[in-house]
Enzyme design. Structure first.
Site, PDB file in Angstrom:
ATOM      1  N   GLY A   9       0.828  -1.205   0.000  1.00 30.58           N
ATOM      2  CA  GLY A   9       0.000   0.000   0.000  1.00 30.58           C
ATOM      3  C   GLY A   9       0.861   1.253   0.000  1.00 30.58           C
ATOM      4  O   GLY A   9       1.732   1.418   0.854  1.00 30.58           O
ATOM      5  N   VAL A  77      -2.131  -7.582  -3.397  1.00 25.79           N
ATOM      6  CA  VAL A  77      -1.756  -8.685  -2.503  1.00 25.79           C
ATOM      7  C   VAL A  77      -3.032  -9.407  -2.082  1.00 25.79           C
ATOM      8  O   VAL A  77      -3.982  -8.777  -1.589  1.00 25.79           O
ATOM      9  CB  VAL A  77      -1.000  -8.152  -1.263  1.00 25.79           C
ATOM     10  CG1 VAL A  77      -0.760  -9.277  -0.266  1.00 25.79           C
ATOM     11  CG2 VAL A  77       0.309  -7.495  -1.679  1.00 25.79           C
ATOM     12  N   GLU A 169     -18.416  18.230   3.182  1.00 23.62           N
ATOM     13  CA  GLU A 169     -17.752  18.834   2.023  1.00 23.62           C
ATOM     14  C   GLU A 169     -18.543  18.568   0.746  1.00 23.62           C
ATOM     15  O   GLU A 169     -18.763  19.479  -0.067  1.00 23.62           O
ATOM     16  CB  GLU A 169     -16.336  18.251   1.870  1.00 23.62           C
ATOM     17  CG  GLU A 169     -15.356  18.798   2.901  1.00 23.62           C
ATOM     18  CD  GLU A 169     -14.084  17.956   3.047  1.00 23.62           C
ATOM     19  OE1 GLU A 169     -13.230  18.365   3.842  1.00 23.62           O
ATOM     20  OE2 GLU A 169     -13.958  16.903   2.399  1.00 23.62           O
ATOM     21  N   ASP A 306      -4.843   3.530   8.433  1.00 26.21           N
ATOM     22  CA  ASP A 306      -6.246   3.226   8.707  1.00 26.21           C
ATOM     23  C   ASP A 306      -6.492   1.755   9.020  1.00 26.21           C
ATOM     24  O   ASP A 306      -7.522   1.399   9.599  1.00 26.21           O
ATOM     25  CB  ASP A 306      -7.111   3.606   7.494  1.00 26.21           C
ATOM     26  CG  ASP A 306      -7.327   5.107   7.389  1.00 26.21           C
ATOM     27  OD1 ASP A 306      -6.755   5.847   8.216  1.00 26.21           O
ATOM     28  OD2 ASP A 306      -8.072   5.539   6.484  1.00 26.21           O
TER      29      ASP A 306
HETATM   30  C1  FAD Z   1     -12.909  11.069   0.902  1.00 21.75           C
HETATM   31  C2  FAD Z   1     -11.909  11.102   2.014  1.00 21.75           C
HETATM   32  C3  FAD Z   1     -11.564  12.308   2.590  1.00 21.75           C
HETATM   33  C4  FAD Z   1     -10.626  12.352   3.618  1.00 21.75           C
HETATM   34  N1  FAD Z   1     -10.305  13.569   4.149  1.00 21.75           N
HETATM   35  C5  FAD Z   1      -9.340  13.635   5.089  1.00 21.75           C
HETATM   36  C6  FAD Z   1      -8.918  14.898   5.596  1.00 21.75           C
HETATM   37  O1  FAD Z   1      -9.446  15.952   5.209  1.00 21.75           O
HETATM   38  N2  FAD Z   1      -7.920  14.914   6.527  1.00 21.75           N
HETATM   39  C7  FAD Z   1      -7.330  13.761   6.968  1.00 21.75           C
HETATM   40  O2  FAD Z   1      -6.416  13.823   7.777  1.00 21.75           O
HETATM   41  N3  FAD Z   1      -7.730  12.551   6.527  1.00 21.75           N
HETATM   42  C8  FAD Z   1      -8.712  12.465   5.609  1.00 21.75           C
HETATM   43  N4  FAD Z   1      -9.117  11.234   5.135  1.00 21.75           N
HETATM   44  C9  FAD Z   1      -8.530  10.020   5.734  1.00 21.75           C
HETATM   45  C10 FAD Z   1      -7.151   9.737   5.144  1.00 21.75           C
HETATM   46  O3  FAD Z   1      -7.195   9.821   3.743  1.00 21.75           O
HETATM   47  C11 FAD Z   1      -6.712   8.362   5.622  1.00 21.75           C
HETATM   48  O4  FAD Z   1      -6.638   8.402   7.027  1.00 21.75           O
HETATM   49  C12 FAD Z   1      -5.365   7.979   5.027  1.00 21.75           C
HETATM   50  O5  FAD Z   1      -5.445   7.900   3.624  1.00 21.75           O
HETATM   51  C13 FAD Z   1      -4.893   6.649   5.595  1.00 21.75           C
HETATM   52  O6  FAD Z   1      -3.673   6.322   5.024  1.00 21.75           O
HETATM   53  P1  FAD Z   1      -3.278   4.793   4.766  1.00 21.75           P
HETATM   54  O7  FAD Z   1      -1.876   4.817   4.273  1.00 21.75           O
HETATM   55  O8  FAD Z   1      -3.606   3.987   5.953  1.00 21.75           O
HETATM   56  O9  FAD Z   1      -4.277   4.298   3.633  1.00 21.75           O
HETATM   57  P2  FAD Z   1      -4.551   4.857   2.180  1.00 21.75           P
HETATM   58  O10 FAD Z   1      -4.049   6.235   2.022  1.00 21.75           O
HETATM   59  O11 FAD Z   1      -5.986   4.586   1.918  1.00 21.75           O
HETATM   60  O12 FAD Z   1      -3.657   3.908   1.251  1.00 21.75           O
HETATM   61  C14 FAD Z   1      -3.876   2.538   1.140  1.00 21.75           C
HETATM   62  C15 FAD Z   1      -3.185   2.052  -0.135  1.00 21.75           C
HETATM   63  O13 FAD Z   1      -3.173   0.649  -0.116  1.00 21.75           O
HETATM   64  C16 FAD Z   1      -3.476   0.161  -1.399  1.00 21.75           C
HETATM   65  N5  FAD Z   1      -4.000  -1.207  -1.228  1.00 21.75           N
HETATM   66  C17 FAD Z   1      -5.114  -1.561  -0.537  1.00 21.75           C
HETATM   67  N6  FAD Z   1      -5.248  -2.898  -0.550  1.00 21.75           N
HETATM   68  C18 FAD Z   1      -4.209  -3.397  -1.238  1.00 21.75           C
HETATM   69  C19 FAD Z   1      -3.802  -4.702  -1.603  1.00 21.75           C
HETATM   70  N7  FAD Z   1      -4.497  -5.793  -1.222  1.00 21.75           N
HETATM   71  N8  FAD Z   1      -2.678  -4.863  -2.351  1.00 21.75           N
HETATM   72  C20 FAD Z   1      -1.955  -3.768  -2.741  1.00 21.75           C
HETATM   73  N9  FAD Z   1      -2.310  -2.507  -2.422  1.00 21.75           N
HETATM   74  C21 FAD Z   1      -3.407  -2.328  -1.684  1.00 21.75           C
HETATM   75  C22 FAD Z   1      -4.481   1.165  -1.932  1.00 21.75           C
HETATM   76  O14 FAD Z   1      -4.538   1.133  -3.357  1.00 21.75           O
HETATM   77  C23 FAD Z   1      -3.929   2.476  -1.391  1.00 21.75           C
HETATM   78  O15 FAD Z   1      -3.033   3.071  -2.286  1.00 21.75           O
HETATM   79  C24 FAD Z   1     -10.044  11.155   4.095  1.00 21.75           C
HETATM   80  C25 FAD Z   1     -10.398   9.927   3.525  1.00 21.75           C
HETATM   81  C26 FAD Z   1     -11.320   9.903   2.489  1.00 21.75           C
HETATM   82  C27 FAD Z   1     -11.700   8.578   1.869  1.00 21.75           C
END
Ligand code: FAD
Length: 441
Positions: A9, A77, A169, A306
């Site tokens: 990810g 994955v 929003e 997350d």
């Molecule tokens: C619409 C929206 C608005 C938001 N607004 C805000 C905001 O204003 N402020 C804020 O702080 N947070 C905001 N968030 C929350 C924030 O985006 C998340 O907390 C953050 O993206 C989490 O990061 P992460 O790295 O855990 O996951 P993500 O950024 O979601 O990244 C996960 C990655 O894993 C990849 N992936 C998933 N499963 C697999 C797999 N099986 N194999 C390979 N790759 C995989 C996905 O393609 C993705 O690229 C928002 C979220 C959304 C959906």
């Protein structure tokens, strides 16, 4: 051979972890099922035609072009083997790890009613944003051609379910489109007659904010023309609208465009990891992690962002749950990278400590609410100043200079003209699927 770090990810957490290992004596493989890193906080702007996709997404391969210890792979994955330390992609490719960071993020939750998904798309990926944009724009097109007043009213009623930041929003921006962007472009309908409803199950919007700011947000939404229905629980969604239950009974709301911004669940990869390692999951499917973000019995596997049910461990304080926001994911990414380096040096790992700098949410042009933590106490404000703060904070955190420049230009243009530049839908089939103009090939 150098130690192999596998990062699953490349969202906020995965990207930050890989970058933090830039100077480490390791080989890193970053695997993601999409080819881009996505700035989710501005996804609603793509869904509402304010920005095009490349402004908020950057090719992962490009981001790592100068980091020689990173190999980027496009793949999903689907299986993990903790004993053999391998991850399997959907095409059968196996990837080995010495250290694994799982950063697969979250997805929508329909609270057990997955049949609602077809009628009320959520907003998580670029594809989701294109689908919502298609539905919004084509609803106005269909209304222009509709003679029946009831069916036309349903086409011009837009409902957003969920009063968190994304729902607020989306609803505020949809109201702006109807009031300011589209009038003058249609001959048979007046887009200003469109109704935008925000349905929230709890008694206030923006639950993570202090009560006074929630109330300001509700007032600002009302000023934009959004009808906010609080304490209204959705009991059914179908192709023609939704049913809500309130203290005064049940109600049917006709709509051909419902957007779901109500529930979040962990990535299914959490379950895959639990099957492979026996690690515990919480009720939202998030992986329960140790203080140093590893999973019990597997010090070489860390879960961040997350997908992790993590706690912040500040000295002298009870552990606090970490919220699912991008700063937390980035901080966990840095902590996981630091822990890998500590283990390589034979040192003890460090517990994760989350530094919360506050919460922001925008409601529409000129309106936002800001709740910042400062050394002298909370700083809370709303309105125009909050909107300017929100705007510059988001532009600052965008990845890439080009994106910052383009987004600022697009917003400046939209500010003066009310125009929304990304309104092209490639196929105008009113009921069929179509691809938006800037969808990745
Ligand atoms: C619409 C929206 C608005 C938001 N607004 C805000 C905001 O204003 N402020 C804020 O702080 N947070 C905001 N968030 C929350 C924030 O985006 C998340 O907390 C953050 O993206 C989490 O990061 P992460 O790295 O855990 O996951 P993500 O950024 O979601 O990244 C996960 C990655 O894993 C990849 N992936 C998933 N499963 C697999 C797999 N099986 N194999 C390979 N790759 C995989 C996905 O393609 C993705 O690229 C928002 C979220 C959304 C959906």
């Amino acid at each position: 051979m150098r130690p192999q770090v596998l990062i699953i990810g490349c969202g906020f957490g995965g990207l930050e972890a890989a970058r933090a290992l830039r100077a480490a004596d390791v080989d890193i493989t970053v695997v993601d099922k999409t080819n881009h890193h996505l700035f989710q906080p501005l996804l609603y702007q793509v869904a509402t035609a304010g920005l095009s996709a490349p402004s908020i997404a950057a090719p992962i391969r490009h981001l790592f072009r100068s980091q020689r210890n990173v190999t980027t792979l496009l793949g999903e994955v689907v299986a993990l083997d903790a004993a053999a330390r391998t991850a399997t992609l959907s095409d059968g490719t196996r990837l080995h790890w010495d250290h694994l960071i799982v950063a697969a993020g979250a997805t929508h939750s329909y609270f057990g009613r997955d049949d609602w998904a077809a009628h009320a798309p959520g907003l998580k990926t670029l594809d989701d944003a294109f689908e919502i944009r298609r539905r919004v724009l084509l609803a106005f097109e269909a209304a222009e051609r509709e003679d029946d007043p009831a069916r036309r009213a349903a086409l011009m009623q837009f409902i957003v379910v969920g009063g968190g930041p994304t729902g607020v929003e989306l609803a505020g921006t949809l109201a702006e489109i109807a009031r300011h962007t589209l009038p003058g472009e249609f001959r048979r309908i007046d887009p200003r007659q469109a109704r935008v409803l925000l349905v929230e199950g709890s008694p206030r919007v923006l639950q993570a904010m202090p009560e006074a700011l929630s109330e300001r947000a509700r007032e600002q939404l009302a000023a934009l023309g959004v009808e906010v229905r609080l304490a209204a629980r959705v009991t059914g969604i179908d192709a023609d609208g939704l049913d809500i239950a309130t203290a005064s009974g049940t109600e049917r709301l006709a709509s051909r465009c419902v957007v779901w911004a109500a529930g979040v669940a962990a990535s299914p990869l959490g379950r895959v990891l639990a099957q492979a390692t026996g690690c515990a999951l919480d009720r939202a499917g998030r992986v329960v992690v140790e203080p140093d973000l590893s999973i019990q019995g597997h010090p070489g596997i860390q879960v961040i962002g997350d997908l992790a049910a993590a706690h912040s461990h500040a000295p002298g304080r009870e552990p606090q749950p970490v919220p699912g926001v991008s700063p937390a994911a980035k901080q966990m990414g840095r902590c996981a990278a630091a822990n890998i380096q500590r283990r390589l040096r034979g040192e003890a790992t460090q517990a994760f400590r989350y530094r919360d700098y506050g919460n922001l949410a925008t409601i529409g042009r000129h309106s936002a609410v800001v709740d910042l933590g400062t050394p002298v106490g909370p700083l809370r404000f709303s309105g125009y100043a909050a909107w300017l703060f929100w705007l510059f904070a988001h532009v600052y955190f965008l990845i890439g200079f080009r994106n910052r420049f383009v987004v600022l230009m697009d917003w400046a243009w939209a500010y003066w003209t009310y125009d929304r530049s990304a309104r092209v839908v490639a196929s105008a089939a009113l009921n069929g699927a179509s691809r938006a103009s800037d969808a990745p090939a």
